[in-house]
Enzyme design. Structure first.
Site, mmCIF file in Angstrom:
data_model
loop_
_atom_site.group_PDB
_atom_site.id
_atom_site.type_symbol
_atom_site.label_atom_id
_atom_site.label_comp_id
_atom_site.label_asym_id
_atom_site.label_seq_id
_atom_site.Cartn_x
_atom_site.Cartn_y
_atom_site.Cartn_z
ATOM 1 N N ASP A 198 0.774 -1.237 0.000
ATOM 2 C CA ASP A 198 0.000 0.000 0.000
ATOM 3 C C ASP A 198 0.811 1.297 0.000
ATOM 4 O OD1 ASP A 198 -1.493 -2.226 0.623
ATOM 5 O OD2 ASP A 198 -2.769 -1.230 2.071
ATOM 6 N N GLU A 428 1.471 -9.141 11.689
ATOM 7 C CA GLU A 428 1.242 -8.827 10.268
ATOM 8 C C GLU A 428 2.582 -8.635 9.547
ATOM 9 O OE1 GLU A 428 -1.100 -5.288 9.899
ATOM 10 O OE2 GLU A 428 -1.436 -5.528 7.742
HETATM 11 C C1 GLC Z 1 -2.841 -4.510 3.655
HETATM 12 C C2 GLC Z 1 -1.647 -5.037 2.868
HETATM 13 C C3 GLC Z 1 -2.121 -5.987 1.798
HETATM 14 C C4 GLC Z 1 -2.952 -7.099 2.426
HETATM 15 C C5 GLC Z 1 -4.075 -6.533 3.310
HETATM 16 C C6 GLC Z 1 -4.765 -7.598 4.138
HETATM 17 O O1 GLC Z 1 -3.665 -3.739 2.867
HETATM 18 O O2 GLC Z 1 -0.892 -4.005 2.325
HETATM 19 O O3 GLC Z 1 -1.048 -6.535 1.084
HETATM 20 O O4 GLC Z 1 -3.488 -7.912 1.445
HETATM 21 O O5 GLC Z 1 -3.556 -5.583 4.199
HETATM 22 O O6 GLC Z 1 -3.834 -8.296 4.916
#
Ligand code: GLC
Length: 461
Positions: A198, A428
């Protein structure tokens, strides 16, 4: 919200032959089974996948991400496959329930509205599929995962493969037609969220050219779940929202958005992941004796080297994102630069430089692999994709390196993933300087990567 048809994963259900069977977990054979701490983590990872299961699909984590995310689900399928192959196939099938008529597999499949997440279906208003989804896609790891699942058990996998194959073809075709600019070969992302990375510095220059004026007032939900210092800034968020508004105003006309929209950046991440997926999809086409499909995939792969040439930066000694509106390359090295091996791209003269760059970055980070160059001024060890290490990217990069014989670097990345999870748990992502966990906790894709790759148990299987 109620949990539909939840099929729980229980240790009792795990087959005796599995590396994660109750036998393996409770009465380890000294020669093959690792120490108690790892077994404890195996159990914990299983529990996380069970707790995040939501009736045929898996939430990345509760609260922060209450829907089905595209590449998260595919990585989760690899974890599930370690103990319940049917359930792994179901994870792939449910993702494609949100596939658009034009072929796109969306980055989020919403199904229901959850007020704890923003922006939800009422903001996207994307109507390309029968289910509510977001309006863009995400890195296409699915075909590679499907090939892995199939190869585990070809007999039982055949029926799944036959059903999924046309869907995968349609999705790849969507990328190769909707996300390339005429005359180009590299794949563009038209929203930072489409890259899966992102707030990477790769998007900074292109995002700076997006004017956020006039966006409707909104309230972020992500910073209510985790520390704002770990998340994208509000200036970035305004622009993310502006791009959603733009897409919505075009009625999610993907070809138009790529050609004319405010943001189009050629992404080494999506380009290399799709290239690898194309190769795996071709192998699947040949298994199913679909010669026409194999020929179509060849026409895509024909442009693979051209795409890599476009993304190569001689000054940085790495592959780099490139803004398709200004033709300018990003100024720093992201971890996805090293996915060229995973993609099957190897150019000896370049690889010598790429290996030097990778070694420099590995030397600068006690815990590999930082998502962005630690020696660059924009590096931030805690802020999401501007520095932290992510287990899923580590897995992809390490897999590619191992396939090309760079075993020491591949094992360094795998070993560091193991160390971070041991030290901090199933976060995460991780601070690559301290190994501390950050972002959401009990994260499904980190648990899945542990189960299928980072756990010492996988050495024995
Ligand atoms: C964030 C991350 C993305 C992922 C999502 C859910 O947006 O950047 O890569 O898929 O979270 O974990």
């Amino acid at each position: 919200m109620s949990r539909p048809n939840a099929k729980s994963i229980d240790l009792d259900e795990i087959g005796p032959g599995s590396a994660f069977s109750r036998d393996a977990l409770s009465s380890p054979k000294p020669s093959t089974v690792p120490e108690p701490r790892s077994l404890e983590l195996d159990r914990r990872a299983l529990t996380i996948l069970r707790q995040n299961e939501w009736g045929g699909y898996t939430l990345p984590t509760r609260g922060l991400y209450p829907y089905q995310w595209n590449w998260d689900s595919m990585f989760v399928a690899l974890g599930l496959a370690e103990f319940d192959l049917d359930r792994a196939w179901t994870e792939v099938e449910t993702l494609f329930e949100g596939q658009w008529a034009n072929g796109m597999a969306a980055h989020i499949v919403f199904r229901q509205d959850d007020p704890s997440y923003f922006p939800g279906p009422s903001i996207w208003r994307a109507e390309g599929s029968e289910l509510p989804t977001s309006g863009c896609s995400q890195p296409p790891v699915a075909s590679t995962v499907v090939r892995d699942l199939y190869e585990r058990e070809p007999v039982s996998g055949r029926a799944y493969l036959e059903k999924l194959f046309p869907k995968l073809m349609a999705w790849h075709r969507w990328f190769h037609t909707m996300r390339v600019i005429s005359g180009g070969a590299a794949i563009a992302v038209t929203h930072p969220w489409e890259s899966g990375r992102d707030n990477s510095p790769d998007w900074d220059a292109a995002l700076a050219n997006v004017d956020p004026a006039g966006i409707a007032p909104y309230t972020r939900r992500d910073t209510g779940h985790v520390d704002a210092a770990m998340r994208p800034t509000s200036a970035e968020y305004d622009r993310y929202l502006k791009l959603v508004e733009y897409g919505r105003q075009t009625g999610w006309d993907h070809a138009h958005i790529t050609r004319e929209g405010p943001f189009a950046v050629a992404d080494p991440g999506v380009t290399f992941i799709l290239m690898r997926a194309d190769r795996d999809l071709k192998a699947l086409a040949l298994i199913l004796d679909k010669q026409d499909s194999a020929h179509e995939i060849d026409t895509w792969l024909y442009h693979a080297e051209e795409a890599a040439d476009y993304l190569w930066s001689e000054t940085m000694g790495a592959y780099a994102a490139r803004d398709l509106r200004t033709d300018k390359a990003a100024t720093g090295v992201s971890s996805v630069a090293f996915l060229s091996y995973y993609a099957g791209i190897s150019v000896p003269r370049r690889d010598a430089k790429l290996q030097v760059t990778l070694q420099r970055i590995l030397d600068a980070a006690p815990y590999a692999l930082p998502s962005f160059d630690p020696e660059h001024p924009r590096f931030d060890s805690r802020r999401y994709w501007r520095g932290p290490a992510w287990a899923v990217v580590n897995y992809l990069v390490s897999r590619g390196l191992a396939e090309y014989g760079f075993i020491l670097k591949a094992e360094r990345i795998r070993g560091d993933t193991r160390r971070m999870i041991r030290k901090s748990g199933f976060f995460e992502y991780f601070d690559p300087i301290t190994g501390a966990g950050a972002g959401g906790d009990d994260f499904a894709w980190t648990a899945a990567m542990w189960l299928c790759w980072a756990s010492p148990t996988t050495d024995a299987s």
